[in-house]
Enzyme design. Structure first.
Site, PDB file in Angstrom:
ATOM      1  N   LYS A   1      12.098  48.687 -24.987  1.00 14.12           N
ATOM      2  CA  LYS A   1      10.800  49.264 -24.611  1.00 14.12           C
ATOM      3  C   LYS A   1      10.138  49.669 -25.923  1.00 14.12           C
ATOM      4  O   LYS A   1      10.344  50.785 -26.427  1.00 14.12           O
ATOM      5  CB  LYS A   1      11.022  50.467 -23.681  1.00 14.12           C
ATOM      6  CG  LYS A   1       9.747  50.990 -23.049  1.00 14.12           C
ATOM      7  CD  LYS A   1      10.068  51.918 -21.895  1.00 14.12           C
ATOM      8  CE  LYS A   1       8.841  52.632 -21.358  1.00 14.12           C
ATOM      9  NZ  LYS A   1       7.843  51.752 -20.736  1.00 14.12           N
TER      10      LYS A   1
HETATM   11  N1  PMP Z   1       8.624  46.839 -17.018  1.00 16.69           N
HETATM   12  C1  PMP Z   1       7.785  47.311 -17.955  1.00 16.69           C
HETATM   13  C2  PMP Z   1       7.099  46.353 -18.854  1.00 16.69           C
HETATM   14  C3  PMP Z   1       7.559  48.693 -18.057  1.00 16.69           C
HETATM   15  O1  PMP Z   1       6.718  49.176 -18.974  1.00 16.69           O
HETATM   16  C4  PMP Z   1       8.197  49.573 -17.156  1.00 16.69           C
HETATM   17  C5  PMP Z   1       7.949  51.050 -17.248  1.00 16.69           C
HETATM   18  N2  PMP Z   1       8.825  51.672 -18.145  1.00 16.69           N
HETATM   19  C6  PMP Z   1       9.063  49.031 -16.204  1.00 16.69           C
HETATM   20  C7  PMP Z   1       9.247  47.653 -16.166  1.00 16.69           C
HETATM   21  C8  PMP Z   1       9.802  49.913 -15.243  1.00 16.69           C
HETATM   22  O2  PMP Z   1      10.814  50.610 -15.920  1.00 16.69           O
HETATM   23  P1  PMP Z   1      11.322  52.023 -15.401  1.00 16.69           P
HETATM   24  O3  PMP Z   1      11.675  51.854 -13.993  1.00 16.69           O
HETATM   25  O4  PMP Z   1      12.509  52.336 -16.256  1.00 16.69           O
HETATM   26  O5  PMP Z   1      10.207  52.990 -15.596  1.00 16.69           O
END
Ligand code: PMP
Length: 301
Positions: free
Chosen positions: A146
């Site tokens: 991320k």
């Molecule tokens: N994909 C992307 C590209 C994201 O930015 C997010 C948000 N963090 C998610 C998926 C979902 O991840 P999470 O459930 O850990 O928030």
């Protein structure tokens, strides 16, 4: 730190080259006070993102977790979103980062954030499109991290979707299979089976995605991580997004094709209720997903 004083230098590496890794975490108000949802898993992913981009993380997972808890408590917040960020600063021009002491900084921003995809998105669902922008090929940008720079791709997809009158775009991977939204993972339901793209489909491995898979299995559904062709979206009984910000958001149409009954379906609803029920402390948490904010433990006020 005061809001106005929370600044970085224009020569910071992150400003020029997108070199940050970050997290998005929610703290919910429960009957027993504030509690952070899956804090350790988020901080672990932050460490994974830093490892992938070779950014030296100078704090332990436990210290970062404590810092998140302290941030909520010292700001007198109950329900909020937390954004821990690790950035490459330094003031050296050029792509090669300076990872010496002091050239990597960490901060946590607390933010009061309501419904990410619109006020009635969780009940009514959203209208989305398949984006013309693809997620990066596996040997280009690491989607398991991320990282700030990855969100240039997300911005292109979201801007295109919004300018065409959609709430969000669904990106395909470089092979043409369904990947994810600009800030959400995606789930498809057909004949009571719950499908979601595998990590190899250029997705961020979402903490919410992992929670949904667990909840869906415990609700008696078969859950399959498998590559999903685009057309499977159109013939699904239900499709929904998952994410910390988006929570569980039903999708009612894709490319103007109505999905199922064109509203939140029964499987989405049951999963959503269980997910939010656990996060908000309204139903028992059998998984140990909540970390309580204990105000009395906060050292500095
Ligand atoms: N994909 C992307 C590209 C994201 O930015 C997010 C948000 N963090 C998610 C998926 C979902 O991840 P999470 O459930 O850990 O928030």
């Amino acid at each position: 730190m005061d809001w106005a004083g929370a600044t970085i230098h224009v020569m910071s590496h992150v400003v020029h080259y997108g070199s940050s890794v970050f997290e998005g975490i929610r703290c919910y108000e429960t009957p027993n006070g504030g509690a952070i949802f899956r804090l350790r898993e988020h901080i672990r992913r932050l460490r994974d993102s830093a490892t992938i981009y070779r950014i030296p993380l100078r704090h332990s997972i436990d210290d970062l977790m404590q810092a998140c808890l302290d941030t909520v408590a010292t700001n007198d917040l109950r329900e909020c979103y937390l954004r821990p960020v690790v950035i490459r600063t330094g003031s050296r021009m050029g792509v090669m980062p300076d990872d010496s002491e002091g050239a990597v900084e960490t901060f946590i921003v607390p933010w009061v954030w309501g419904r990410y995809l619109g006020d009635d998105a969780l009940e009514s669902g959203v209208d989305v499109c398949v984006s013309s922008w693809r997620r990066a090929a596996p040997d280009t940008f690491p989607s398991m991290a991320k990282a700030g720079g990855n969100y240039l791709n997300s911005q292109l997809s979201l801007l295109e979707a919004r300018q065409s009158g959609f709430v969000e775009g669904i990106m395909l991977d470089s092979f043409g299979y369904v990947s994810e939204g600009s800030g959400e993972n995606i789930f498809v339901v057909r004949d009571d089976v719950v499908y979601t793209p595998p990590v190899a489909s250029a997705i961020l491995p979402g903490v919410t995605r992992n929670s949904i898979m667990q909840i869906a299995r415990d609700l008696g559904h078969e859950v399959r991580e498998q590559t999903i062709p685009r057309e499977m979206l159109y013939i699904a009984d239900e499709v929904f997004f998952s994410g910390t910000a988006a929570e569980v958001t039903p999708i009612r149409s894709i490319d103007r094709i109505t999905i199922g009954e064109g509203r939140r379906g029964p499987v989405t609803r049951a999963i959503q209720q269980q997910y939010l029920g656990i996060a908000k402390g309204r139903v028992p948490d059998p998984y140990g997903w909540l970390t309580a904010i204990r105000e009395e433990e906060v050292a500095v006020r």
